[in-house]
Design an enzyme around this catalytic site. Structure first.
Site, PDB file in Angstrom:
ATOM      1  N   ASN A 208      13.187   6.765  -3.293  1.00 22.16           N
ATOM      2  CA  ASN A 208      11.543   7.780  -3.803  1.00 22.16           C
ATOM      3  C   ASN A 208      11.872   9.320  -3.107  1.00 22.16           C
ATOM      4  O   ASN A 208      12.796  10.051  -2.524  1.00 22.16           O
ATOM      5  CB  ASN A 208      10.751   7.847  -2.865  1.00 22.16           C
ATOM      6  CG  ASN A 208       9.944   7.045  -1.737  1.00 22.16           C
ATOM      7  OD1 ASN A 208       9.848   8.520  -1.269  1.00 22.16           O
ATOM      8  ND2 ASN A 208       9.916   6.100  -1.375  1.00 22.16           N
ATOM      9  N   ASP A 276       7.429  -0.173  -2.693  1.00 21.14           N
ATOM     10  CA  ASP A 276       6.854  -1.057  -2.629  1.00 21.14           C
ATOM     11  C   ASP A 276       7.305  -2.630  -3.038  1.00 21.14           C
ATOM     12  O   ASP A 276       6.986  -3.216  -2.366  1.00 21.14           O
ATOM     13  CB  ASP A 276       5.479  -1.390  -4.086  1.00 21.14           C
ATOM     14  CG  ASP A 276       4.484   0.045  -3.173  1.00 21.14           C
ATOM     15  OD1 ASP A 276       4.043   0.052  -2.212  1.00 21.14           O
ATOM     16  OD2 ASP A 276       4.648   0.715  -4.585  1.00 21.14           O
ATOM     17  N   LYS A 286      30.279  -4.886  -3.077  1.00 16.64           N
ATOM     18  CA  LYS A 286      29.638  -4.064  -3.695  1.00 16.64           C
ATOM     19  C   LYS A 286      29.592  -4.946  -5.444  1.00 16.64           C
ATOM     20  O   LYS A 286      30.323  -5.388  -5.305  1.00 16.64           O
ATOM     21  CB  LYS A 286      30.990  -2.532  -3.904  1.00 16.64           C
ATOM     22  CG  LYS A 286      29.765  -1.443  -5.019  1.00 16.64           C
ATOM     23  CD  LYS A 286      31.273  -0.651  -4.928  1.00 16.64           C
ATOM     24  CE  LYS A 286      31.124   0.142  -6.305  1.00 16.64           C
ATOM     25  NZ  LYS A 286      31.935   1.095  -6.859  1.00 16.64           N
ATOM     26  N   PRO A 303       5.822  -5.847   2.387  1.00 18.70           N
ATOM     27  CA  PRO A 303       5.244  -5.821   3.054  1.00 18.70           C
ATOM     28  C   PRO A 303       4.502  -4.533   3.260  1.00 18.70           C
ATOM     29  O   PRO A 303       5.074  -3.478   3.192  1.00 18.70           O
ATOM     30  CB  PRO A 303       5.933  -6.330   4.675  1.00 18.70           C
ATOM     31  CG  PRO A 303       7.134  -5.776   4.630  1.00 18.70           C
ATOM     32  CD  PRO A 303       7.587  -5.555   3.315  1.00 18.70           C
ATOM     33  N   ASP A 304       2.745  -5.155   3.597  1.00 25.11           N
ATOM     34  CA  ASP A 304       2.212  -3.161   3.185  1.00 25.11           C
ATOM     35  C   ASP A 304       1.753  -3.303   5.024  1.00 25.11           C
ATOM     36  O   ASP A 304       0.736  -3.565   5.568  1.00 25.11           O
ATOM     37  CB  ASP A 304       1.047  -3.296   1.953  1.00 25.11           C
ATOM     38  CG  ASP A 304       0.508  -2.003   2.063  1.00 25.11           C
ATOM     39  OD1 ASP A 304       0.119  -1.107   3.185  1.00 25.11           O
ATOM     40  OD2 ASP A 304      -0.197  -1.630   1.390  1.00 25.11           O
ATOM     41  N   ILE A 305       2.497  -2.012   4.973  1.00 23.65           N
ATOM     42  CA  ILE A 305       2.605  -2.233   6.550  1.00 23.65           C
ATOM     43  C   ILE A 305       0.933  -0.856   7.375  1.00 23.65           C
ATOM     44  O   ILE A 305       0.370  -1.424   8.234  1.00 23.65           O
ATOM     45  CB  ILE A 305       3.714  -1.010   6.595  1.00 23.65           C
ATOM     46  CG1 ILE A 305       4.835  -0.873   7.168  1.00 23.65           C
ATOM     47  CG2 ILE A 305       3.262  -0.802   8.932  1.00 23.65           C
ATOM     48  CD1 ILE A 305       6.057  -0.157   6.900  1.00 23.65           C
ATOM     49  N   PHE A 323      -1.706   8.023   3.256  1.00 21.41           N
ATOM     50  CA  PHE A 323      -2.195   8.881   2.851  1.00 21.41           C
ATOM     51  C   PHE A 323      -1.883   7.810   0.879  1.00 21.41           C
ATOM     52  O   PHE A 323      -1.292   6.741   0.665  1.00 21.41           O
ATOM     53  CB  PHE A 323      -0.572   9.246   3.164  1.00 21.41           C
ATOM     54  CG  PHE A 323      -0.493  10.299   3.913  1.00 21.41           C
ATOM     55  CD1 PHE A 323      -0.989   9.897   5.085  1.00 21.41           C
ATOM     56  CD2 PHE A 323      -0.308  11.854   3.828  1.00 21.41           C
ATOM     57  CE1 PHE A 323      -0.832  11.276   6.031  1.00 21.41           C
ATOM     58  CE2 PHE A 323      -0.677  12.653   4.095  1.00 21.41           C
ATOM     59  CZ  PHE A 323      -0.663  12.697   5.563  1.00 21.41           C
ATOM     60  N   LYS A 337      -7.867   2.554  -2.610  1.00 19.58           N
ATOM     61  CA  LYS A 337      -6.903   2.553  -1.953  1.00 19.58           C
ATOM     62  C   LYS A 337      -7.213   2.039  -0.843  1.00 19.58           C
ATOM     63  O   LYS A 337      -7.111   0.909  -0.090  1.00 19.58           O
ATOM     64  CB  LYS A 337      -5.771   3.295  -2.379  1.00 19.58           C
ATOM     65  CG  LYS A 337      -3.962   3.180  -1.076  1.00 19.58           C
ATOM     66  CD  LYS A 337      -3.624   3.770  -1.752  1.00 19.58           C
ATOM     67  CE  LYS A 337      -3.188   4.443  -2.857  1.00 19.58           C
ATOM     68  NZ  LYS A 337      -1.907   4.593  -3.986  1.00 19.58           N
ATOM     69  N   LYS A 341      -6.763  -1.156   1.806  1.00 18.77           N
ATOM     70  CA  LYS A 341      -6.341  -1.658   2.441  1.00 18.77           C
ATOM     71  C   LYS A 341      -6.564  -0.950   4.271  1.00 18.77           C
ATOM     72  O   LYS A 341      -6.421  -2.064   5.114  1.00 18.77           O
ATOM     73  CB  LYS A 341      -5.047  -0.368   2.702  1.00 18.77           C
ATOM     74  CG  LYS A 341      -4.251  -0.394   1.361  1.00 18.77           C
ATOM     75  CD  LYS A 341      -3.156   0.141   1.639  1.00 18.77           C
ATOM     76  CE  LYS A 341      -2.447   0.119   0.131  1.00 18.77           C
ATOM     77  NZ  LYS A 341      -0.585   0.406   0.627  1.00 18.77           N
TER      78      LYS A 341
END
Ligand code: CTP
Length: 397
Positions: A208, A276, A286, A303-305, A323, A337, A341
């Protein structure tokens, strides 16, 4: 913050000694007093005259100089400083430090001192990687010696790798961090930053647009308030913050593993733009293009840290900050959020392309906490970082 601080600067013999002249200049510019000590071999690389001209102080060179012993014994010399900096630190001098050898002025000062020591190593990559050097470094770290660098890059000897001495500006920031008198002294803070790269195959990845600028600024601001910062960064071009413990990772899973290892901490700030999803079953080789056939990619959830650390039953940091990079309904999305979380604060910002926030120097954020949404005016990412660090210090007080 270095005004009137006394730095005892030990310069040992390596080609990087020329950078110590610039280091002295930058320290003097900030109002610090520099007392230089040269080892015998350092004199092969820089002259005592140039060192003393820049430091505006006399240079100490010899243990058995009786005049010095009458004026200022080595014990006093070693203890009158606020910080002892060894730059460059050769493998030889670090080995002597680790063993407690004292056979010249520099090593005797290092053995006699009770002042904090900061070391900026400089050597050939093979010498750096040698198990003996790594053993000595582990010993010195366990003894409480602080390190800045070395960096990776081209070396004077023509090889490439770890071993280049940190740049003078990096050493100055590390010195500032060591001498920080801020409210976060003794506090450990984990900061994640930058994007993650999720491999599709060995040459392609999903990423990203995060530059890592905001996370880097936060790590630096926390360190300047005295915090012991573990900076976990994905691949970002932003110059790394100085004076913090840096762990470089590629993927979300590696970031998660690193954060878990870095716990416990007093606070954690999750500024990274973590992917995500990853590719389920990324190819080891390749993926070749086949006429008329498109590859199909299957995704797996990363995993969502932030959520994991926020919901730890044991060892949860006292303050967990997330954030939220949103493109619409910023406050509503970020508030949801935070609840989902279970972090303490969310720093929300609008990253729609027209705001120029992603990749830009400025940021406009809203701090969402139990007290509701607090709108901060548009300011530089450095200023956002400083204000956030101040708020973290208040919260941990
Ligand atoms: N985060 C994380 N680990 C992940 C994903 C996100 O730690 N796997 C953290 C980020 O560092 C940030 C916060 O969670 O602090 C918000 O991330 P974001 O991706 O915006 O949240 P999501 O819950 O994924 O929501 P959405 O993508 O729907 O906006």
């Amino acid at each position: 913050m270095l005004e009137d601080k006394r730095i005892l600067l030990i310069i040992s013999g390596g080609i990087a000694a020329y950078k110590s002249l610039e280091l002295i200049r930058q320290l003097r510019k900030r109002g610090a007093w520099v007392t230089p000590v040269l080892t015998k071999s350092a004199e092969e690389f820089v002259t005592p005259l140039s060192v003393s001209a820049l430091a505006e102080e006399r240079v100490f060179q010899d243990l058995f100089d009786l005049t010095d012993e009458a004026e200022m014994g080595h014990i006093q010399l070693s203890r009158s400083a606020d910080l002892i900096v060894v730059a460059p630190a050769t493998g030889n001098l670090m080995a002597k430090m680790a063993l407690g050898l004292a056979n010249d002025l520099a090593s005797t000062l290092l053995l006699a001192t009770d002042t904090q020591v900061l070391v900026a190593p400089a050597m050939n990559v093979r010498m750096w990687e040698n198990p003996a050097t790594q053993r000595n470094i582990a010993t010195l770290k366990a003894d409480g010696v602080a390190f800045v660098g070395p960096n990776e890059g081209d070396m004077a000897c023509g090889e490439f790798g770890l071993g280049r001495m940190s740049e003078p500006a990096e050493i100055v920031t590390a010195i500032e961090a060591q001498l920080a008198e801020g409210p976060l002294i003794g506090r450990r803070v984990i900061v994640t930053s930058g994007p993650t790269h999720e491999p599709i195959d060995p040459v392609r990845y999903i990423a990203n647009r995060s530059s890592g600028a905001q996370g880097t600024a936060i790590a630096r601001a926390l360190s300047l308030l005295g915090a012991d910062v573990v900076f976990v960064t994905g691949p970002a071009d932003e110059p790394r913050p100085e004076g913090v413990h840096i762990v470089e990772v590629q993927t979300a899973q590696q970031m998660m593993d690193t954060v878990e290892k870095a716990l416990p901490a007093d606070a954690a700030v999750f500024a990274a733009a973590v992917a995500d999803w990853r590719i389920d079953g990324a190819s080891d080789s390749k993926i070749k293009k086949k006429p008329g056939a498109l590859p199909s990619l299957n995704f797996a959830e990363n995993p969502d840290i932030l959520a994991y650390v926020s919901q730890l039953e044991h060892g949860r940091p006292k303050l967990v900050v997330g954030f939220a990079a949103e493109t619409n309904d910023v406050i509503d999305n970020a508030t949801a959020k935070r609840q989902r979380k279970k972090c303490d604060w969310i720093v929300a910002n609008d990253v729609s392309p027209e705001t120029g926030i992603m990749g830009g120097r400025d940021n406009t954020v809203v701090l969402i906490s139990d007290d509701g949404a607090e709108h901060w005016p548009k300011m530089s990412k450095d200023d956002v970082a400083r204000q956030l660090a101040d708020r973290i210090a208040q919260a941990l007080d």
